[in-house]
Design a protein around this motif. Sequence first.
Motif, PDB file in Angstrom:
ATOM      1  N   GLY A  42       0.820  -1.200   0.000  1.00 43.14           N
ATOM      2  CA  GLY A  42       0.000   0.000   0.000  1.00 43.14           C
ATOM      3  C   GLY A  42       0.857   1.254   0.000  1.00 43.14           C
ATOM      4  O   GLY A  42       1.974   1.260   0.541  1.00 43.14           O
ATOM      5  N   ALA A  43       0.317   2.307  -0.612  1.00 50.57           N
ATOM      6  CA  ALA A  43       1.077   3.554  -0.719  1.00 50.57           C
ATOM      7  C   ALA A  43       1.343   4.165   0.654  1.00 50.57           C
ATOM      8  O   ALA A  43       2.444   4.683   0.911  1.00 50.57           O
ATOM      9  N   ASP A  44       0.354   4.129   1.551  1.00 53.03           N
ATOM     10  CA  ASP A  44       0.533   4.734   2.873  1.00 53.03           C
ATOM     11  C   ASP A  44       1.635   4.027   3.657  1.00 53.03           C
ATOM     12  O   ASP A  44       2.490   4.680   4.287  1.00 53.03           O
ATOM     13  N   MET A  45       1.625   2.707   3.632  1.00 51.35           N
ATOM     14  CA  MET A  45       2.662   1.962   4.340  1.00 51.35           C
ATOM     15  C   MET A  45       4.031   2.224   3.719  1.00 51.35           C
ATOM     16  O   MET A  45       5.042   2.323   4.433  1.00 51.35           O
ATOM     17  N   ALA A  46       4.070   2.336   2.399  1.00 48.84           N
ATOM     18  CA  ALA A  46       5.340   2.597   1.721  1.00 48.84           C
ATOM     19  C   ALA A  46       5.914   3.943   2.131  1.00 48.84           C
ATOM     20  O   ALA A  46       7.100   4.067   2.448  1.00 48.84           O
ATOM     21  N   HIS A  47       5.073   4.981   2.131  1.00 45.15           N
ATOM     22  CA  HIS A  47       5.542   6.304   2.530  1.00 45.15           C
ATOM     23  C   HIS A  47       6.017   6.305   3.988  1.00 45.15           C
ATOM     24  O   HIS A  47       7.012   6.957   4.323  1.00 45.15           O
ATOM     25  N   ALA A  48       5.302   5.575   4.845  1.00 47.17           N
ATOM     26  CA  ALA A  48       5.693   5.503   6.250  1.00 47.17           C
ATOM     27  C   ALA A  48       7.055   4.828   6.412  1.00 47.17           C
ATOM     28  O   ALA A  48       7.816   5.142   7.334  1.00 47.17           O
ATOM     29  N   ALA A  49       7.376   3.912   5.494  1.00 48.12           N
ATOM     30  CA  ALA A  49       8.659   3.205   5.552  1.00 48.12           C
ATOM     31  C   ALA A  49       9.748   3.906   4.755  1.00 48.12           C
ATOM     32  O   ALA A  49      10.865   3.382   4.639  1.00 48.12           O
ATOM     33  N   GLY A  50       9.421   5.060   4.201  1.00 49.38           N
ATOM     34  CA  GLY A  50      10.410   5.808   3.424  1.00 49.38           C
ATOM     35  C   GLY A  50      10.616   5.282   2.020  1.00 49.38           C
ATOM     36  O   GLY A  50      11.675   5.493   1.420  1.00 49.38           O
ATOM     37  N   VAL A  51       9.618   4.595   1.485  1.00 49.10           N
ATOM     38  CA  VAL A  51       9.705   4.023   0.139  1.00 49.10           C
ATOM     39  C   VAL A  51       8.782   4.796  -0.785  1.00 49.10           C
ATOM     40  O   VAL A  51       7.622   5.069  -0.437  1.00 49.10           O
ATOM     41  N   ASN A  52       9.283   5.156  -1.944  1.00 47.72           N
ATOM     42  CA  ASN A  52       8.474   5.859  -2.950  1.00 47.72           C
ATOM     43  C   ASN A  52       7.758   4.815  -3.803  1.00 47.72           C
ATOM     44  O   ASN A  52       8.388   4.151  -4.640  1.00 47.72           O
ATOM     45  N   PRO A  53       6.446   4.627  -3.657  1.00 48.11           N
ATOM     46  CA  PRO A  53       5.748   3.557  -4.386  1.00 48.11           C
ATOM     47  C   PRO A  53       5.751   3.767  -5.889  1.00 48.11           C
ATOM     48  O   PRO A  53       5.787   2.807  -6.653  1.00 48.11           O
TER      49      PRO A  53
END
Length: 263
Positions: free
Chosen positions: A156-167
Amino acid sequence: MILFDSLVMRAAAAGLGVALVAGPLGCFVVWRRMAYFSDATAHASILGVALALVLDVPVFGGVLVVAFAAALALWAFGARSLGQDTGLGVMAHSTLAFGLVAVSFLPSVRIDISAYLFGDILAVRERDLALIWGGGAIVLALLAWRWSRLLIATLGADMAHAAGVNPRREELLLTVALAILVAAAIKVVGALLVGALLVIPAATARGLTRTPEAMAATAALIGGASALGGIWMSWEFDTPTGPSIVCWTALAFVLSQLRGVIR
């Protein structure tokens, strides 16, 4: 006997080279629901065949450029948001049609278009093997390098952003990998069937495994076994090889579903 050995060995090497890459990459196609995305990219590759013939350049190069351009366009314009799969449907069917029409305007070039639509693995040469295994190595290296980030972005995009990953960046990486695989696989299973080799083994493995890594490995094994089964079937019964390979993947999927029903 020597002819049999050389043809079958090259075909087996080509089929395994594509299947071992399509398995892990197909897992992301299934997880992210990008099946139509892969079909649209593959269908656009026929335009690449026509472009290569017009410019008198290797078909692999023309297919790679057009497949990459199509995948990049779909990624950039977010075609999946246009009424679910509407944008992808437009891209898939229109590019395939334009590609077939473009090929028909090349009367001076003798070409068996069915070989690019459905594959002609028994005609693979040593140079084709080098391109298939070289392209496959690049795709596997990309997946191994970004595996954890790709999984996070897939959740998910939200989890990715929280982990510092650009989806979006990870999705772009998948489009690049997909374009490379399409260019490598068009000689093996053809533009119309490459999507099946991506989706069906991964969908089969999904019900048999518990972890992403196990699913990727199982999908590769199913694809590899199907490639060998399809080559054997084609040689023994004179059936078209690309469709025969897909038939074996479909059989594996049906058996996996029956196993689930019985359990």
